[in-house]
Design a protein around this motif. Structure first.
Motif, PDB file in Angstrom:
ATOM      1  N   SER A   1      10.526  -4.817  -8.613  1.00  0.00           N
ATOM      2  CA  SER A   1      10.802  -5.970  -7.757  1.00  0.00           C
ATOM      3  C   SER A   1       9.566  -6.370  -6.950  1.00  0.00           C
ATOM      4  CB  SER A   1      11.949  -5.616  -6.816  1.00  0.00           C
ATOM      5  OG  SER A   1      11.980  -6.502  -5.745  1.00  0.00           O
ATOM      6  N   ARG A   2       9.225  -7.673  -7.023  1.00  0.00           N
ATOM      7  CA  ARG A   2       8.111  -8.199  -6.218  1.00  0.00           C
ATOM      8  C   ARG A   2       8.437  -8.053  -4.733  1.00  0.00           C
ATOM      9  NH1 ARG A   2       3.058  -9.251  -8.147  1.00  0.00           N
ATOM     10  NH2 ARG A   2       3.360  -9.412 -10.376  1.00  0.00           N
ATOM     11  N   LEU A   3       9.724  -8.209  -4.400  1.00  0.00           N
ATOM     12  CA  LEU A   3      10.121  -8.128  -2.992  1.00  0.00           C
ATOM     13  C   LEU A   3       9.949  -6.693  -2.489  1.00  0.00           C
ATOM     14  CD1 LEU A   3      13.299 -10.394  -3.034  1.00  0.00           C
ATOM     15  CD2 LEU A   3      10.900 -11.017  -3.086  1.00  0.00           C
ATOM     16  N   ALA A   4      10.270  -5.709  -3.368  1.00  0.00           N
ATOM     17  CA  ALA A   4      10.074  -4.302  -2.992  1.00  0.00           C
ATOM     18  C   ALA A   4       8.584  -4.022  -2.788  1.00  0.00           C
ATOM     19  CB  ALA A   4      10.645  -3.391  -4.076  1.00  0.00           C
ATOM     20  N   LEU A   5       7.749  -4.629  -3.620  1.00  0.00           N
ATOM     21  CA  LEU A   5       6.295  -4.433  -3.487  1.00  0.00           C
ATOM     22  C   LEU A   5       5.817  -4.965  -2.123  1.00  0.00           C
ATOM     23  CD1 LEU A   5       3.461  -3.786  -4.744  1.00  0.00           C
ATOM     24  CD2 LEU A   5       3.429  -6.138  -5.543  1.00  0.00           C
ATOM     25  N   ILE A   6       6.312  -6.139  -1.759  1.00  0.00           N
ATOM     26  CA  ILE A   6       5.917  -6.735  -0.477  1.00  0.00           C
ATOM     27  C   ILE A   6       6.336  -5.814   0.672  1.00  0.00           C
ATOM     28  CG2 ILE A   6       6.411  -8.661   1.107  1.00  0.00           C
ATOM     29  CD1 ILE A   6       6.649 -10.451  -1.433  1.00  0.00           C
ATOM     30  N   ALA A   7       7.598  -5.364   0.605  1.00  0.00           N
ATOM     31  CA  ALA A   7       8.110  -4.512   1.692  1.00  0.00           C
ATOM     32  C   ALA A   7       7.330  -3.206   1.765  1.00  0.00           C
ATOM     33  CB  ALA A   7       9.592  -4.252   1.468  1.00  0.00           C
ATOM     34  N   GLN A   8       7.028  -2.631   0.614  1.00  0.00           N
ATOM     35  CA  GLN A   8       6.287  -1.355   0.579  1.00  0.00           C
ATOM     36  C   GLN A   8       4.875  -1.546   1.141  1.00  0.00           C
ATOM     37  OE1 GLN A   8       6.494   0.688  -3.188  1.00  0.00           O
ATOM     38  NE2 GLN A   8       4.793   2.017  -2.666  1.00  0.00           N
ATOM     39  N   ALA A   9       4.226  -2.632   0.753  1.00  0.00           N
ATOM     40  CA  ALA A   9       2.857  -2.888   1.223  1.00  0.00           C
ATOM     41  C   ALA A   9       2.834  -3.095   2.731  1.00  0.00           C
ATOM     42  CB  ALA A   9       2.293  -4.119   0.516  1.00  0.00           C
ATOM     43  N   ARG A  10       3.850  -3.784   3.252  1.00  0.00           N
ATOM     44  CA  ARG A  10       3.879  -4.043   4.698  1.00  0.00           C
ATOM     45  C   ARG A  10       4.154  -2.765   5.478  1.00  0.00           C
ATOM     46  NH1 ARG A  10       4.551  -9.013   6.763  1.00  0.00           N
ATOM     47  NH2 ARG A  10       6.424  -8.548   7.968  1.00  0.00           N
ATOM     48  N   ALA A  11       5.005  -1.916   4.943  1.00  0.00           N
ATOM     49  CA  ALA A  11       5.263  -0.628   5.607  1.00  0.00           C
ATOM     50  C   ALA A  11       3.981   0.206   5.614  1.00  0.00           C
ATOM     51  CB  ALA A  11       6.387   0.109   4.889  1.00  0.00           C
ATOM     52  N   ALA A  12       3.257   0.179   4.473  1.00  0.00           N
ATOM     53  CA  ALA A  12       2.002   0.947   4.384  1.00  0.00           C
ATOM     54  C   ALA A  12       0.959   0.367   5.345  1.00  0.00           C
ATOM     55  CB  ALA A  12       1.492   0.915   2.948  1.00  0.00           C
ATOM     56  N   GLU A  13       1.007  -0.942   5.543  1.00  0.00           N
ATOM     57  CA  GLU A  13       0.034  -1.582   6.435  1.00  0.00           C
ATOM     58  C   GLU A  13       0.249  -1.126   7.886  1.00  0.00           C
ATOM     59  OE1 GLU A  13      -0.305  -5.811   5.804  1.00  0.00           O
ATOM     60  OE2 GLU A  13      -1.259  -6.079   7.764  1.00  0.00           O
ATOM     61  N   ILE A  14       1.504  -1.133   8.312  1.00  0.00           N
ATOM     62  CA  ILE A  14       1.807  -0.702   9.690  1.00  0.00           C
ATOM     63  C   ILE A  14       1.466   0.783   9.854  1.00  0.00           C
ATOM     64  CG2 ILE A  14       3.770  -0.232  11.226  1.00  0.00           C
ATOM     65  CD1 ILE A  14       2.686  -3.093  11.363  1.00  0.00           C
ATOM     66  N   ALA A  15       1.797   1.582   8.841  1.00  0.00           N
ATOM     67  CA  ALA A  15       1.471   3.022   8.905  1.00  0.00           C
ATOM     68  C   ALA A  15      -0.043   3.196   8.958  1.00  0.00           C
ATOM     69  CB  ALA A  15       2.054   3.727   7.689  1.00  0.00           C
ATOM     70  N   GLY A  16      -0.764   2.375   8.218  1.00  0.00           N
ATOM     71  CA  GLY A  16      -2.237   2.436   8.207  1.00  0.00           C
ATOM     72  C   GLY A  16      -2.828   2.127   9.570  1.00  0.00           C
ATOM     73  N   HIS A  17      -2.256   1.100  10.233  1.00  0.00           N
ATOM     74  CA  HIS A  17      -2.747   0.750  11.573  1.00  0.00           C
ATOM     75  C   HIS A  17      -2.514   1.899  12.544  1.00  0.00           C
ATOM     76  CE1 HIS A  17      -4.193  -3.318  11.274  1.00  0.00           C
ATOM     77  NE2 HIS A  17      -3.167  -3.628  10.485  1.00  0.00           N
ATOM     78  N   ALA A  18      -1.361   2.575  12.367  1.00  0.00           N
ATOM     79  CA  ALA A  18      -1.038   3.664  13.293  1.00  0.00           C
ATOM     80  C   ALA A  18      -1.996   4.849  13.126  1.00  0.00           C
ATOM     81  CB  ALA A  18       0.403   4.107  13.066  1.00  0.00           C
ATOM     82  N   ARG A  19      -2.528   5.001  11.933  1.00  0.00           N
ATOM     83  CA  ARG A  19      -3.424   6.157  11.734  1.00  0.00           C
ATOM     84  C   ARG A  19      -4.832   5.692  11.333  1.00  0.00           C
ATOM     85  NH1 ARG A  19      -3.413   8.172   6.339  1.00  0.00           N
ATOM     86  NH2 ARG A  19      -2.400   6.726   4.970  1.00  0.00           N
ATOM     87  N   SER A  20      -5.306   4.665  12.015  1.00  0.00           N
ATOM     88  CA  SER A  20      -6.627   4.120  11.672  1.00  0.00           C
ATOM     89  C   SER A  20      -7.750   5.128  11.946  1.00  0.00           C
ATOM     90  CB  SER A  20      -6.873   2.814  12.419  1.00  0.00           C
ATOM     91  OG  SER A  20      -6.759   3.042  13.807  1.00  0.00           O
ATOM     92  N   THR A  21      -7.589   5.936  13.016  1.00  0.00           N
ATOM     93  CA  THR A  21      -8.630   6.918  13.331  1.00  0.00           C
ATOM     94  C   THR A  21      -8.706   7.953  12.205  1.00  0.00           C
ATOM     95  OG1 THR A  21      -7.853   6.637  15.591  1.00  0.00           O
ATOM     96  CG2 THR A  21      -9.486   8.372  15.217  1.00  0.00           C
ATOM     97  N   GLU A  22      -7.529   8.353  11.747  1.00  0.00           N
ATOM     98  CA  GLU A  22      -7.475   9.339  10.658  1.00  0.00           C
ATOM     99  C   GLU A  22      -8.106   8.759   9.388  1.00  0.00           C
ATOM    100  OE1 GLU A  22      -3.441  10.480   9.733  1.00  0.00           O
ATOM    101  OE2 GLU A  22      -4.105  11.173   7.750  1.00  0.00           O
ATOM    102  N   LEU A  23      -7.835   7.470   9.140  1.00  0.00           N
ATOM    103  CA  LEU A  23      -8.398   6.814   7.954  1.00  0.00           C
ATOM    104  C   LEU A  23      -9.922   6.780   8.027  1.00  0.00           C
ATOM    105  CD1 LEU A  23      -6.007   3.743   7.463  1.00  0.00           C
ATOM    106  CD2 LEU A  23      -6.110   5.809   6.070  1.00  0.00           C
ATOM    107  N   LEU A  24     -10.438   6.519   9.230  1.00  0.00           N
ATOM    108  CA  LEU A  24     -11.896   6.477   9.395  1.00  0.00           C
ATOM    109  C   LEU A  24     -12.475   7.875   9.178  1.00  0.00           C
ATOM    110  CD1 LEU A  24     -14.423   4.847  10.138  1.00  0.00           C
ATOM    111  CD2 LEU A  24     -14.024   5.460  12.524  1.00  0.00           C
ATOM    112  N   GLY A  25     -11.749   8.881   9.696  1.00  0.00           N
ATOM    113  CA  GLY A  25     -12.205  10.264   9.525  1.00  0.00           C
ATOM    114  C   GLY A  25     -12.267  10.627   8.046  1.00  0.00           C
ATOM    115  N   THR A  26     -11.232  10.271   7.313  1.00  0.00           N
ATOM    116  CA  THR A  26     -11.199  10.586   5.872  1.00  0.00           C
ATOM    117  C   THR A  26     -12.330   9.859   5.146  1.00  0.00           C
ATOM    118  OG1 THR A  26      -8.815  10.610   6.125  1.00  0.00           O
ATOM    119  CG2 THR A  26      -9.641  10.683   3.875  1.00  0.00           C
TER     120      THR A  26
END
Lengths: 481, 464
Positions: free
Chosen positions: B279-304
């Motif tokens: 489902s394209r709609l599931a893809l959109i929802a999954q990407a948006r959830a990953a985006e918010i999770a990414g913002h929450a752990r931006s320091t960790e992402l930079l560290g990695t």
């Protein structure tokens, strides 16, 4: 005026059925049509069920994601915003229309009005759109072919066998006999239409938002009228033709032109007569208007300066820092209001082009009944362009509500007063996201064909009445001969 | 002696065809439809060319504007994230002949440091859904769908008419056998039927800028003649069988409806049912959830990221706005989360395409339609190749500008020139590979039917 008893009518109609049954055409043809319809109905019901499950799950997940953003600046949240997902109406089983070709999702982002994305047709193999296995296609294309195959020799056969003169002198009213033949041809298809309508109620669940009864009734009536027109056309040609082979050749030629060639020709001609701007040209025009003003003489920098002066005057202060509200929030909302005017203008032109295309397609209804039936059928099924535009409009209204709500929060709270943060440094409390307006699609109420839909109804009525009048006229001539 | 008579009879048949109402109607309508398909096909090709031209102009203007900034007084403040990757698929060489998916699939995309793979093609065209659903009235539609109807009209009942009018006895008296006569007449009538579509193909080839005359022209020729031969021989065989004169027409029309309409509709529905995309709609929802999770752990992402790139100078990002760093890292994180689902879309489309490739042999019409869109370059394979190449190119581009940004390097004209660009590589396919197999099958079927027709004609001639 003689009153004809129903039993006499049924005897005449039954005669037509008996003949069709005996020559081995009626049974297999109806069975094939029924199986095709059931298969198409089942496939689309499955597809709709899966799509609705996915849509509801995606909506729930997106709601959760938006609510769980944590402390964030409202403008960041306005950029992230929400998605509007288009539902599939239960009546799409009758006619999927343009569902697969109009996008199913709109990103309700700040500053930008996007056309719907996620076209379902992109993810499926394309077979040239030669034919689509769905209920509407079966009734609009295959059913007339069946009428041709079953009815082409109705009158001409009697003449070739020499029983026509016998019939003329037997005392049975010729008009009544012809009407009974028409009913004998049309009634099985009407029964199939009603069966599919009944099946829709049984196998497709609904949330009660779509007026399924009214829509289905309109759809059935429109198709019944269309098939009645075909029935009389078949009988007219059968009366006029010099032989059964000629009748068959003429009718099949007419069917190929009316059902196969003209609808496709109409779509292509309309698309080229009123061409759409390319996405690049459209975006460039929007950006130009946003930067230079709709009139081309009010650049964004001048507008911002003028707005700043207006705000300072309104609040009676000399400096932005002294404002009791967030100027950034006010400027963002002002930018939105201006952007809305620009988008309304460009999307308005786009909608005008769509309307011009629709008029071009309708012009082809003078050559074939399908360009008149298709919009009516799709409108009744809730799968037409107007419903797609309605979804876009509702998504746009929701986008403006969401962005305004978030900007207003910023205007009120991102003031930098009482030790709070200012403008883009301000972080809203997480409960703001649960209070943000939501998009909830309200299907348009079905009150029957609207606007140009009545023209389609008139064209369909003409499609039914003209061949009927022609058939009776030809019958009178045949009697006179 | 009989050769000369045969020639005379052929000329007589041609004259007769011109005099007959059916013959005139067939020829005129075929000409009219071919002219319409040619004009509308060229219009469609121009529409695609205009879109491509607009996208090229926009890309050139964006680059010029960026270069002006890079050569201006604030050149040092321009970050690499200002660079854009423009993904453009040139219009297919023969979209005028077989439009295929040319209006359905995205042909342009723009990538930045913050773009996610699932958003790469979000700049949709503004086509009317009604126009997309209606399909294109192009030459491939005329050949695949309508041409068989004209073939049936010209081939039907000729043997019966010959018998009824005594022409067969006249020919026999002059030493011209029924099979020879059938061959001569078939060649003549098929040539008449073939001429308008071939002329239309030549016009479309001449109007196209990227078409290869030999490659495309011979492909269309062998396929169209094979398809025509199949329908001609089928019509001749059915109409040479004794019985009710109305029945062959009914049989042939049933064959047409089955092979041209029903089988393709069934194959389309079943392949979509067997290989449904996610489902394209599931893809959109999954990407948006990953985006918010990414913002929450931006320091960790930079560290990695820093851990994976030890060459990175940590102090270089000190002056970098946080949104620039986070935007890039979050886009990478979202792609990592959605890569599997995104791949499933391509896999489903590829599986559907493979299934259609297998089942296309169930219908000569489907076989020809698929071969023509492949020849024209408006098929699923081209669409998939564009998507895959665009994603790979974008991946390289984003990694490069992301690394430059995090290394604190300003963008310079030389650096801009060194950034990866998208270079479309059309799938390499020889026309023999595309058209050879299907043409062989169509000709094979036509040959089999010719043998059967010959037998039927000889049996008709044999004394009871």
């Amino acid at each position: 005026m003689t009153v004809v008893r129903p039993a006499a009518w049924w005897r005449l109609i039954g005669h037509g059925w008996r003949h069709g049954w005996r020559d081995g055409r009626l049974g297999p043809a109806l069975l094939l049509l029924l199986l095709t319809l059931l298969g198409a109905c089942w496939l689309d019901a499955q597809r709709r069920g899966a799509f609705e499950r996915d849509r509801q799950a995606a909506e729930a997940q997106d709601e959760q994601t938006f609510a769980a953003q944590g402390a964030r600046n409202p403008h960041s949240a306005a950029h992230f915003s929400r998605f509007a997902f288009r539902p599939m109406p239960p009546t799409m089983v009758l006619d999927p229309g343009v569902l697969d070709y109009g996008g199913a999702a709109v990103w309700m982002e700040a500053h930008l009005k996007d056309p719907p994305n996620a076209r379902l047709a992109e993810d499926r193999a394309d077979l040239g759109r030669l034919a689509e296995l769905n209920v509407a296609w079966v009734f609009q294309v295959l059913a007339p072919l069946l009428l041709v195959a079953l009815g082409f020799e109705t009158v001409v056969r009697e003449r070739e066998r020499g029983t026509w003169t016998l019939l003329l002198t037997s005392g049975v009213s010729k008009a009544r006999w012809l009407t009974a033949q028409a009913v004998a041809l049309w009634l099985p298809l009407l029964a199939l239409l009603l069966l599919i309508a009944l099946l829709l109620v049984v196998i497709v669940p609904t949330d009660g938002q779509w007026d399924r009864g009214g829509r289905t009734l309109t759809w059935v009536l429109a198709h019944a009228l269309y098939l009645a027109g075909w029935t009389w056309l078949v009988l007219w040609v059968s009366i006029r033709a010099v032989g059964s082979r000629v009748a068959l050749v003429v009718l099949l030629g007419v069917w190929a032109v009316l059902c196969v060639a003209v609808p496709r020709l109409a779509a292509t001609v309309a698309n080229q007569a009123a061409p759409m701007p390319s996405a690049t040209a459209f975006t460039a025009a929007v950006r130009r208007d946003l930067a230079q003003g709709i009139d081309g003489h009010s650049p964004a920098a001048d507008r911002t300066k003028a707005f700043e002066q207006k705000v300072l005057t309104r609040y009676g202060v000399a400096r932005i820092e002294d404002l009791p509200v967030s100027f950034a929030g006010l400027a963002l909302q002002e930018g939105e209001e201006y952007g809305n005017q620009v988008y309304d203008r460009h999307f308005g032109h786009w909608a005008d082009q769509l309307a011009t295309q629709a008029r071009w397609r309708r012009a082809f209804a003078l050559l074939s009944p399908l360009p008149a039936l298709e919009p009516l059928s799709r409108a009744a099924a809730g799968t037409d362009l107007a419903t797609q535009l309605d979804f876009m409009q509702q998504a746009e209204t929701a986008r403006r509500d969401i962005v305004r709500f978030l900007n207003e929060d910023m205007i009120r709270n991102a003031t930098g007063r009482e030790g709070g943060a200012r403008d883009f440094d301000y972080l809203a409390a997480p409960d703001l996201w649960t209070r943000t307006p939501r998009f909830e699609y309200q299907p348009p109420a079905w009150t029957g064909p609207a606007g140009s839909g009545w023209l389609d109804v008139a064209l369909l009525l003409a499609w039914w009445l003209l061949p009927m009048a022609a058939a009776f006229g030809a019958l009178r001539c045949a009697e006179a001969r | 002696m009989s050769k000369a008579r045969l020639g005379t009879m052929m000329a007589w048949d041609l004259k007769g065809l011109g005099r007959q109402y059916v013959g005139r109607a067939v020829l005129l309508s075929l000409l009219l439809v071919c002219v319409l398909a040619t004009v509308l096909g060229i219009g469609h090709q121009r529409q695609l060319d205009r879109r491509h031209g607009d996208a090229l102009d926009a890309a050139a203007q964006a680059r010029t504007a960026l270069l002006e900034r890079l050569n201006g007084p604030e050149a040092n403040a321009v970050l690499p994230i200002s660079a854009r990757l423009h993904l453009l698929l040139p219009p297919a060489a023969l979209a005028a002949l077989a439009g295929g998916r040319s209006l359905l699939d995205p042909q342009t995309g723009t990538g930045t440091a913050f773009t996610q793979q699932q958003n790469l093609f979000r700049d949709y065209q503004f086509d009317s859904p009604d126009a997309l659903a209606g399909g294109l009235f192009d030459l491939s539609f005329v050949i695949v769908v309508l041409l068989p109807l004209w073939v049936i009209a010209l081939a039907l009942g000729v043997s019966a008419e010959d018998r009824a009018s005594g022409v067969d006895r006249l020919l026999a008296a002059h030493g011209v056998g029924p099979v020879r006569w059938w061959w001569a007449r078939s060649l003549l009538r098929c040539a008449v039927l073939l001429l308008p579509p071939l002329l239309a193909t030549l016009v479309l080839l001449a109007a196209s800028t990227g078409a290869d005359w030999l490659w495309h022209g011979s492909g269309v020729l062998v396929l169209t003649t094979g398809y025509l031969a199949f329908w001609w021989n089928l019509s001749s065989w059915v109409s040479s069988r004794p019985g009710n004169p109305g029945r062959p027409l009914l049989v042939l029309l049933s064959c047409w409806a089955l092979l041209v309409l029903l089988v393709p509709a069934l194959v389309g529905s079943l392949t979509r049912q067997w290989h449904p995309p996610p489902s394209r709609l599931a893809l959109i929802a999954q990407a948006r959830a990953a985006e918010i999770a990414g913002h929450a752990r931006s320091t960790e992402l930079l560290g990695t990221y820093s851990h994976d790139h030890p060459e990175l100078d940590a102090s270089a990002t000190a002056n970098l706005p946080e949104w620039a760093r986070t935007g890039f890292l979050v886009a990478r994180a979202v792609d990592a989360q959605t890569a599997a689902l995104l791949e499933q879309f391509d896999a489903a489309l590829a599986a559907q395409f493979e299934a259609v490739s297998r089942w296309q042999y169930a219908s000569p019409a489907l076989l020809l339609q698929q071969s023509l869109v492949r020849l024209a370059g408006t098929d699923e394979r081209t669409a998939l190749a564009f998507r895959r190449q665009a994603r790979a190119s974008f991946q390289q581009f984003r990694e490069r500008i992301g690394a430059l940004t995090l290394a604190g390097q300003p963008l310079t004209p030389a650096l801009l020139d060194s950034l990866p660009r998208f270079d479309w590589q059309p799938p390499q396919r020889h026309w023999l590979a595309l058209a050879g197999g299907p043409a062989l099958l169509l000709w094979g079927l036509a040959g089999l039917l010719a043998v059967t027709t010959r037998r039927a004609l000889l049996m008709l001639r044999a004394p009871a």
